[in-house]
Design a protein around this motif. Structure first.
Motif, mmCIF file in Angstrom:
data_model
loop_
_atom_site.group_PDB
_atom_site.id
_atom_site.type_symbol
_atom_site.label_atom_id
_atom_site.label_comp_id
_atom_site.label_asym_id
_atom_site.label_seq_id
_atom_site.Cartn_x
_atom_site.Cartn_y
_atom_site.Cartn_z
ATOM 1 N N LEU A 47 0.834 -1.199 0.000
ATOM 2 C CA LEU A 47 0.000 0.000 0.000
ATOM 3 C C LEU A 47 0.868 1.247 0.000
ATOM 4 C CD1 LEU A 47 -2.487 -1.224 2.734
ATOM 5 C CD2 LEU A 47 -2.838 -1.275 0.281
ATOM 6 N N SER A 48 2.173 1.047 -0.196
ATOM 7 C CA SER A 48 3.115 2.168 -0.236
ATOM 8 C C SER A 48 3.095 2.941 1.075
ATOM 9 C CB SER A 48 2.782 3.091 -1.406
ATOM 10 O OG SER A 48 3.969 3.642 -1.901
ATOM 11 N N THR A 49 3.249 2.198 2.142
ATOM 12 C CA THR A 49 3.171 2.811 3.460
ATOM 13 C C THR A 49 4.512 3.320 3.941
ATOM 14 O OG1 THR A 49 3.554 0.688 4.491
ATOM 15 C CG2 THR A 49 1.271 1.328 4.157
ATOM 16 N N GLU A 50 5.545 3.157 3.129
ATOM 17 C CA GLU A 50 6.885 3.620 3.502
ATOM 18 C C GLU A 50 7.330 3.030 4.834
ATOM 19 O OE1 GLU A 50 7.135 7.875 3.169
ATOM 20 O OE2 GLU A 50 6.015 7.885 1.311
ATOM 21 N N GLY A 51 6.935 1.802 5.075
ATOM 22 C CA GLY A 51 7.406 1.138 6.291
ATOM 23 C C GLY A 51 6.537 1.374 7.510
ATOM 24 N N ALA A 52 5.550 2.275 7.381
ATOM 25 C CA ALA A 52 4.748 2.609 8.548
ATOM 26 C C ALA A 52 3.907 1.425 9.018
ATOM 27 C CB ALA A 52 3.855 3.808 8.256
ATOM 28 N N ALA A 53 3.628 0.485 8.112
ATOM 29 C CA ALA A 53 2.793 -0.651 8.497
ATOM 30 C C ALA A 53 3.627 -1.845 8.955
ATOM 31 C CB ALA A 53 1.908 -1.068 7.314
ATOM 32 N N GLU A 54 4.925 -1.659 9.035
ATOM 33 C CA GLU A 54 5.796 -2.763 9.429
ATOM 34 C C GLU A 54 5.497 -3.240 10.841
ATOM 35 O OE1 GLU A 54 9.939 -1.723 9.000
ATOM 36 O OE2 GLU A 54 9.689 -2.202 6.887
ATOM 37 N N ARG A 55 5.355 -4.544 10.984
ATOM 38 C CA ARG A 55 5.077 -5.096 12.310
ATOM 39 C C ARG A 55 6.374 -5.468 13.017
ATOM 40 N NH1 ARG A 55 -0.412 -6.803 11.802
ATOM 41 N NH2 ARG A 55 -1.315 -4.970 10.829
ATOM 42 N N ASN A 56 7.387 -5.837 12.198
ATOM 43 C CA ASN A 56 8.622 -6.344 12.758
ATOM 44 C C ASN A 56 9.478 -5.211 13.303
ATOM 45 O OD1 ASN A 56 10.873 -7.806 13.368
ATOM 46 N ND2 ASN A 56 10.845 -8.984 11.463
ATOM 47 N N LYS A 57 9.623 -5.178 14.611
ATOM 48 C CA LYS A 57 10.393 -4.092 15.218
ATOM 49 C C LYS A 57 11.888 -4.431 15.281
ATOM 50 C CE LYS A 57 6.797 -1.541 16.132
ATOM 51 N NZ LYS A 57 6.470 -0.473 15.191
ATOM 52 N N LEU A 58 12.247 -5.654 14.882
ATOM 53 C CA LEU A 58 13.656 -6.055 14.952
ATOM 54 C C LEU A 58 14.454 -5.359 13.850
ATOM 55 C CD1 LEU A 58 13.171 -9.902 15.435
ATOM 56 C CD2 LEU A 58 13.698 -8.203 17.199
ATOM 57 N N ILE A 59 15.695 -5.041 14.170
ATOM 58 C CA ILE A 59 16.579 -4.467 13.151
ATOM 59 C C ILE A 59 17.416 -5.599 12.569
ATOM 60 C CG2 ILE A 59 18.552 -2.927 12.767
ATOM 61 C CD1 ILE A 59 17.414 -1.122 14.929
ATOM 62 N N ALA A 60 17.404 -5.671 11.244
ATOM 63 C CA ALA A 60 18.203 -6.654 10.520
ATOM 64 C C ALA A 60 17.949 -8.095 10.973
ATOM 65 C CB ALA A 60 19.680 -6.310 10.634
ATOM 66 N N PRO A 61 16.692 -8.555 10.891
ATOM 67 C CA PRO A 61 16.443 -9.955 11.208
ATOM 68 C C PRO A 61 16.840 -10.874 10.053
ATOM 69 C CG PRO A 61 14.395 -8.886 10.579
ATOM 70 C CD PRO A 61 15.464 -7.833 10.528
ATOM 71 N N ASP A 62 17.164 -10.305 8.913
ATOM 72 C CA ASP A 62 17.436 -11.146 7.745
ATOM 73 C C ASP A 62 18.640 -10.662 6.953
ATOM 74 O OD1 ASP A 62 16.134 -8.901 6.570
ATOM 75 O OD2 ASP A 62 14.215 -9.858 7.034
ATOM 76 N N ILE A 63 18.494 -10.486 5.634
ATOM 77 C CA ILE A 63 19.686 -10.284 4.803
ATOM 78 C C ILE A 63 20.400 -8.949 5.057
ATOM 79 C CG2 ILE A 63 18.979 -11.844 2.936
ATOM 80 C CD1 ILE A 63 18.189 -9.343 1.338
ATOM 81 N N ALA A 64 19.777 -8.064 5.794
ATOM 82 C CA ALA A 64 20.503 -6.827 6.128
ATOM 83 C C ALA A 64 21.679 -7.124 7.051
ATOM 84 C CB ALA A 64 19.562 -5.822 6.782
ATOM 85 N N ALA A 65 21.537 -8.158 7.895
ATOM 86 C CA ALA A 65 22.577 -8.439 8.899
ATOM 87 C C ALA A 65 23.942 -8.708 8.267
ATOM 88 C CB ALA A 65 22.134 -9.579 9.803
ATOM 89 N N PRO A 66 24.044 -9.674 7.322
ATOM 90 C CA PRO A 66 25.366 -9.891 6.709
ATOM 91 C C PRO A 66 25.869 -8.684 5.907
ATOM 92 C CG PRO A 66 23.723 -11.443 5.838
ATOM 93 C CD PRO A 66 23.046 -10.667 6.898
ATOM 94 N N LEU A 67 24.953 -7.928 5.335
ATOM 95 C CA LEU A 67 25.386 -6.750 4.573
ATOM 96 C C LEU A 67 25.970 -5.687 5.503
ATOM 97 C CD1 LEU A 67 22.461 -6.606 2.012
ATOM 98 C CD2 LEU A 67 24.870 -7.007 1.478
ATOM 99 N N ILE A 68 25.346 -5.525 6.668
ATOM 100 C CA ILE A 68 25.885 -4.572 7.652
ATOM 101 C C ILE A 68 27.269 -5.048 8.108
ATOM 102 C CG2 ILE A 68 25.567 -3.611 9.969
ATOM 103 C CD1 ILE A 68 22.476 -3.861 9.407
ATOM 104 N N ALA A 69 27.377 -6.347 8.345
ATOM 105 C CA ALA A 69 28.677 -6.898 8.755
ATOM 106 C C ALA A 69 29.733 -6.587 7.699
ATOM 107 C CB ALA A 69 28.549 -8.409 8.963
ATOM 108 N N ALA A 70 29.366 -6.761 6.432
ATOM 109 C CA ALA A 70 30.313 -6.514 5.338
ATOM 110 C C ALA A 70 30.736 -5.050 5.312
ATOM 111 C CB ALA A 70 29.679 -6.912 4.006
ATOM 112 N N VAL A 71 29.787 -4.148 5.456
ATOM 113 C CA VAL A 71 30.099 -2.715 5.413
ATOM 114 C C VAL A 71 31.031 -2.340 6.565
ATOM 115 C CG1 VAL A 71 29.125 -0.393 5.710
ATOM 116 C CG2 VAL A 71 27.999 -2.041 4.204
ATOM 117 N N ILE A 72 30.689 -2.783 7.752
ATOM 118 C CA ILE A 72 31.451 -2.355 8.929
ATOM 119 C C ILE A 72 32.835 -2.983 8.947
ATOM 120 C CG2 ILE A 72 31.456 -2.207 11.463
ATOM 121 C CD1 ILE A 72 29.215 -0.610 9.874
ATOM 122 N N LYS A 73 32.913 -4.256 8.571
ATOM 123 C CA LYS A 73 34.223 -4.912 8.612
ATOM 124 C C LYS A 73 35.179 -4.299 7.582
ATOM 125 C CE LYS A 73 36.751 -9.163 8.778
ATOM 126 N NZ LYS A 73 36.800 -10.606 8.515
#
Lengths: 402, 215
Positions: free
Chosen positions: B152-178
């Motif tokens: 519905l193009s809610t820009e994330g406002a309808a997101e239920r998951n309050k966790l940060i990086a529960p999925d593929i963002a996690a390894p990408l963040i690791a790659a950036v920071i390392k």
């Protein structure tokens, strides 16, 4: 409908949209009339979540258009509810028919506006034209320049509008994206502070079957002028209340705003920018850099445009040699063939003993950010006018000229 | 580095949260470390549609951000492609100063991927990480209900998951920071929900070192 109780003061990082929603929650609104349009949509999203989570006990009505949103607001306010609604861009325009009836029936509806350019051709960026085109409809109106000020302005506006000496609707405006989508540190107050500042809304003549009154009946021509005069007087009379409320807000919340204008580095300034809203943020950085080089430049930011602080604008701007009005709005075929702010500034200065030269800058159009070098460019134009003492070109479209 | 820009390119709606999580966690970490930092989404991309390219930005600096109101990152030092096929088709390298880092979620190696990169001479390193595999290859499917709301193009406002990086963002963040060290590992690690994928990624990065020349 008591809800926002026992909340403790805390710092949060939120954008202007969420700040507006938080303010509505703290104001413990009774009825919310929603219809989505970017960029203000996130405000209604946040409020919907608050209602769903039980944080806020309010009637959340999804309208079928902005026209219906404002109609719902009108009705709800007439029955004595504290109402929150909002829109952006063409949505603001679609509800136009309702602005005069709402202020005419003296209903203190609050409308949040996150600016968006009007069509053509469908740009999301901020231009103040949407709200400014309704500026003479009897709504109290002003712009905030960041999320904290947006939050504060919503509470302040309710208090002003619902004052029995005023009873007028309010448009609390913020720039789309520049405020609505930029996150900042916002202090959310203690619910006790809000309770002290904003008493429950009590309309003197609500629609109530136990005490029948008529609202908005058909009238005869001779009944029109007194009503109009009364509304004009309410607008004029609100000025004293606006000052009083800002002072009290400062006492309770510790943030002191001049209700009308904010001056920045104007003490010895010769040329100043005059603008509304978020571009003041970048303007201040530009002014600091120019000050480092010895340029006598400053900023005057208008915080409330309706009612218009004629005396304050005159008193402030007559001190300077050149004023550059940054419009961020379209006034096609207007006095300056630029935006509408130019005329407001010049009219305020007309009776001044000393008048600065006034330029109109069409900048930030279509929601483009006004960058540092554009402020430097505009300053050069103002300095050239100061040097020559005359205006050869009144309106400049920034970015389209050498 | 006193001023750094991170731009994340992702796919509208289906991978929107992943992009947001990267810029939000990096920006929040930088602020915890006392820097000035800002995370935002590209405002013009934002009424996104499924799969369309959308950009998320992070800026950080030792001094106050004077360009806080500028829509786009004009000179990204670090670019992340959340989905591998984004390597072709548009110029995500535009404006990158020499010495930049490109991180791609892909099972291919940097040797293979570099041929698709426009303007690779500006890179000091190309980093490939198989984020989808490291996180959970079913990541897309368990989020379908939420994605329906996001449509519905809610820009994330309808997101239920309050966790940060529960999925593929996690390894990408690791790659950036390392590979860039823009924030400290110990600052960002506690925010990441998928610790397993984060830790695994630290060991399974494919890094190609390059000698950047001025564009």
């Amino acid at each position: 409908m008591a809800t926002a109780t026992a909340l403790k003061k805390k710092m949060v990082r939120i954008n202007g949209c969420v700040a507006a929603a938080q303010a509505a929650k703290y104001a413990d609104v009774d009825v919310i009339a929603a219809y989505p349009i970017r960029p203000y949509t996130a405000t209604m999203m946040a409020l919907a979540q608050m209602v769903a989570n039980g944080e806020l006990d309010a009637e959340y009505i999804v309208a079928d258009s902005e026209h219906s949103q404002l109609s719902i607001s009108h009705g709800a306010s007439s029955s004595g509810a504290r109402v929150f609604t909002g829109s952006s861009g063409v949505g603001v325009q679609f509800a136009y028919e309702l602005y005069s009836p709402i202020s005419g029936s003296r209903m203190p509806v609050q409308m949040m506006i996150a600016d968006r350019t009007l069509d053509p051709p469908g740009d999301f960026g901020s231009e103040h034209t949407d709200a400014l085109s309704t500026r003479d409809m009897g709504w109290i109106m002003g712009w905030s320049c960041d999320a904290q000020e947006a939050f504060d302005n919503h509470l302040i506006a309710y208090r002003i509008g619902e004052d029995p000496r005023v009873l007028l609707p309010q448009m609390v405006c913020q720039d789309g994206f520049f405020v609505s989508h930029i996150t900042g540190d916002v202090e959310l107050p203690d619910s006790g502070q809000v309770k002290e500042f904003l008493p429950p809304y009590k309309h003197p003549y609500p629609l109530d079957p136990r005490h029948p009154v008529s609202h908005g009946p058909q009238i005869m021509p001779e009944q029109g002028p007194p009503l109009q005069l009364e509304r004009a007087r309410a607008m004029e009379g609100s000025m004293a209340v606006i000052e009083e409320v800002h002072e009290e807000f400062g006492k309770i919340f510790g943030r002191h705003y001049d209700p009308w204008i904010e001056e920045f580095m104007t003490e010895d300034a010769e040329v100043v920018f005059f603008l509304q809203g978020a571009h003041a943020v970048t303007a201040k950085f530009a002014i600091q850099h120019m000050r480092d080089k010895g340029l006598k430049v400053g900023l005057v930011r208008l915080r409330t445009i309706r009612p218009y602080p004629t005396e304050r604008v005159r008193e402030s701007l007559s001190k300077f040699k050149v004023v550059g009005v940054i419009e961020t709005n379209m006034g096609l075929g207007s006095v300056s063939s630029g935006g509408v702010l130019y005329a407001e500034v010049c009219a305020a200065l007309y009776e001044a003993d000393k008048r600065p030269l006034v330029l109109s800058f069409m900048a930030g159009m279509g929601g483009e950010a006004i960058v540092l070098k554009e402020f430097y460019w505009m300053t050069e134009k103002m300095q050239a006018v100061q040097k020559s003492g005359k205006i050869e070109k009144r309106t400049h479209w920034v970015g389209f000229e050498e | 580095m006193s001023y750094t820009e991170l731009t994340v390119w992702t796919r509208g709606i289906i991978m929107d949260k992943e992009g947001r999580d990267i810029v939000n966690s990096v920006s929040a970490s930088a602020r915890l470390e006392g820097k000035y930092a800002q995370a935002m989404e590209n405002y013009v991309d934002n009424p996104d549609r499924t799969n369309c390219p959308t950009r998320k930005y992070c800026r950080m600096s030792d001094s106050i951000l004077e360009n806080e109101l500028t829509y786009e990152n004009e000179h990204p030092n670090i670019v992340v492609l959340v989905e591998g096929t984004m390597v072709k088709g548009w110029d995500y390298m535009r404006g990158m100063p020499p010495g930049g880092t490109l991180v791609i979620n892909t099972h291919y190696t940097p040797d293979y991927m570099i041929r698709f990169v426009p303007g690779p001479e500006r890179l000091s390193q190309l980093v490939c990480v198989d984020a989808a595999k490291l996180a959970d290859h079913k990541w897309l499917y368990y989020r379908l209900g939420e994605l329906g709301l996001d449509r519905l193009s809610t820009e994330g406002a309808a997101e239920r998951n309050k966790l940060i990086a529960p999925d593929i963002a996690a390894p990408l963040i690791a790659a950036v920071i390392k590979t860039t060290g823009i924030v400290k590992m110990e600052t960002i690690e506690p925010m990441i929900a998928n610790k397993h994928a984060f830790e695994m990624a630290l060991k399974e990065l494919h890094i190609m070192k390059l000698s950047p020349v001025a564009a």
